[in-house]
Design an enzyme around this catalytic site. Structure first.
Site: not given
Length: 333
Positions: A14, A57, A89-90
């Protein structure tokens, strides 16, 4: 005065995602563009930026992360004060822990990302990247292994987790909390430096990819999925169990069958707290699972227990004693 050098490697996510039509965003921004967008960054360090991947991610994998590890090692060997990796971030908590298992330099390696894309109102990527670089530059960040800098907080890779799907303060260390904060451009730690010694990554192993599935148990689980796994096709198995690592009696039977052939680790799916050691004795309890050959993950979350077992399986399935020894050391605070 010579300014320190910070290497920034970008993997996508992101923080690097933009949209051409104001709708869906996808990773497009290079490491150099990410660095250029951070106000004041060029005044505090010489930045060496390199795009290592351009992936969302969920599409990152272990070989990609280990290739980033080799790049980071080469960067500090070439004189960088430390390294920042940006990604989605995942899977950030998993990438951070996998890197931490093998990061063998005293220089800081810091991961960060963003919950809002660069074009969104209140985009958090630039602030997170600036905090990560400040973390790298702080002498007190040395000898702490891999860190995660997010929302002005600093977390240890072993304990941090993404705990919210949308919030800009998505990252938490549920039990032990963050170890530091960045306030008014100053990085402050509340605990002394120190870490568990890293594992050794042999030459060429970054291309290896052992198969270690992670299964979460559920109400009424009878072990069907465990029994459907062919032991010859996997290098280990991790079970995310109820409470302190418990499963049903039927599931315990299935765990016992596969544990005779491949290493099995059980963790807690609760998101906080360790697996049990000696409280319950019913079929499917921690005592019962250990008796059947499984190993408790201790304080490690299921996804990090899987990564530790995956790392131990590089070069071939480890023995149960090897797994037991590793989790005894790395599953404790």
């Amino acid at each position: 005065m010579t300014r320190p050098t910070v290497a920034i490697g970008a993997l996508g996510g992101t923080i690097a995602s933009t949209s051409t039509d104001g709708a869906e965003v996808v990773p497009t921004l290079s490491a150099a563009l990410l660095a250029e967008a951070v106000p004041g960054l060029a005044e505090i360090a010489d930045i060496r930026a390199e795009t290592l991947a351009m992936l969302p991610s969920p599409s990152l994998d272990e070989p990609t992360i280990l290739r980033a590890l080799r790049w980071a090692q080469a960067a500090v060997d070439a004189g960088a004060t430390g390294v920042v990796l940006t990604q989605g971030t995942d899977t950030l908590e998993e990438a951070a822990y996998l890197l931490d298992l093998f990061w063998d330099r005293p220089e800081p390696l810091v991961l960060t990302g963003a919950m809002r894309s660069p074009q969104a109102a209140g985009a958090d990527g630039p602030a997170n990247l600036l905090t990560a670089v400040r973390c790298v530059l702080a002498p007190s960040s040395r000898d702490r292994g891999v860190l995660v800098a997010f929302d002005d907080e600093i977390h240890q890779a072993r304990w941090v987790a993404k705990t919210d799907s949308m919030s800009t303060s998505a990252f938490r260390s549920a039990v032990f909390g963050p170890i530091g904060r960045c306030v008014e451009a100053e990085v402050a730690y509340g605990v002394p430096a120190g870490r568990v010694a890293p594992l050794r990554l042999s030459a060429g192993q970054e291309a290896d990819d052992p198969r270690v599935p992670l299964l979460a148990t559920y109400l009424g689980d009878d072990g069907y999925v465990v029994d459907a796994i062919r032991p010859d096709d996997v290098d280990g198995l991790v079970i995310a169990g109820f409470g302190a690592g418990h499963v049903s009696a039927a599931m315990a039977e299935a765990v016992g069958r596969i544990a005779r052939q491949v290493p099995v680790v059980f963790a807690s799916r609760t998101g906080s707290g360790p697996t049990g050691r000696a409280m319950y004795g019913y079929p499917g309890s921690e005592i019962d699972l250990v008796a059947r050959g499984a190993v408790g993950a201790g304080w490690l979350s299921p996804v990090k227990a899987r990564l530790l077992l995956w790392a131990l399986a590089l070069g071939g399935p480890p023995s149960r004693q090897d797994v037991l020894d590793a989790f005894e050391v790395r599953g404790r605070p």
